[in-house]
Design an enzyme around this catalytic site. Structure first.
Site, PDB file in Angstrom:
ATOM      1  N   HIS A 132      45.015  46.210  36.905  1.00  0.00           N
ATOM      2  CA  HIS A 132      46.365  45.741  36.610  1.00  0.00           C
ATOM      3  C   HIS A 132      46.947  45.023  37.821  1.00  0.00           C
ATOM      4  CE1 HIS A 132      45.897  48.997  33.662  1.00  0.00           C
ATOM      5  NE2 HIS A 132      46.753  48.328  32.938  1.00  0.00           N
ATOM      6  N   ASP A 162      31.140  36.609  58.113  1.00  0.00           N
ATOM      7  CA  ASP A 162      31.224  35.145  58.094  1.00  0.00           C
ATOM      8  C   ASP A 162      31.587  34.569  59.462  1.00  0.00           C
ATOM      9  OD1 ASP A 162      31.442  32.471  56.794  1.00  0.00           O
ATOM     10  OD2 ASP A 162      33.528  32.707  57.425  1.00  0.00           O
TER      11      ASP A 162
END
Length: 147
Positions: free
Chosen positions: A70, A119
């Site tokens: 949600h 990364d």
């Protein structure tokens, strides 16, 4: 009507309550890479500041990434790091006052923070084909619900 389909859990009848979750996880890196991070010498910039922002952004976008989550009003997010000799621990604390918990948000925040670290330093780790690099032990360490 197809009864076996997927659907979001209906939380309409639940009341808003304070909820908090803390999740953590680790990234193992070469000692040389850890030193590059500590010394602020990574080519892409301040590794932990970028990872912190990425983790916060990920928390706010969890419902867009995980189909049955949600959208919830996030009232607080904190992403912190602890540096060890050959690993970094990321911790993500998420708060809300709503009808459903924030476990997925905290887990997503930790995961994306750790992926961002990877990364940011992959050019140093890939030299030996990521032999030592791994993300591991991502888990919920605390969940609070106050009625």
């Amino acid at each position: 009507m197809y009864e076996k389909g997927v659907r979001m859990v209906d939380i309409s009848e639940k009341k808003d309550v304070y909820r908090e979750c803390i999740a953590e996880g680790y990234i193992k890196l070469k000692k040389e890479t850890i030193n590059i991070i500590k010394e602020g010498k990574a080519k892409k910039g301040d590794v932990l500041k970028v990872a912190q922002v990425a983790g916060i952004m990920a928390v706010k976008k969890t419902f867009e990434l995980i189909p049955m989550c949600h959208p919830i009003p996030i009232t607080g997010v904190n992403v912190e790091f602890e540096i060890f000799e050959d690993k970094i621990k990321a911790t993500c604390k998420v708060k809300t006052t709503y009808k459903t918990g924030v476990e997925m948000e905290a887990l997503t925040g930790v995961s994306v923070a750790l992926l961002t670290i990877w990364d940011m330093v992959k050019s140093y780790e890939k030299l030996d084909n990521y032999k030592e690099t791994r993300i591991y032990d991502i888990k919920v360490v605390e969940k609070i619900k106050k009625d």
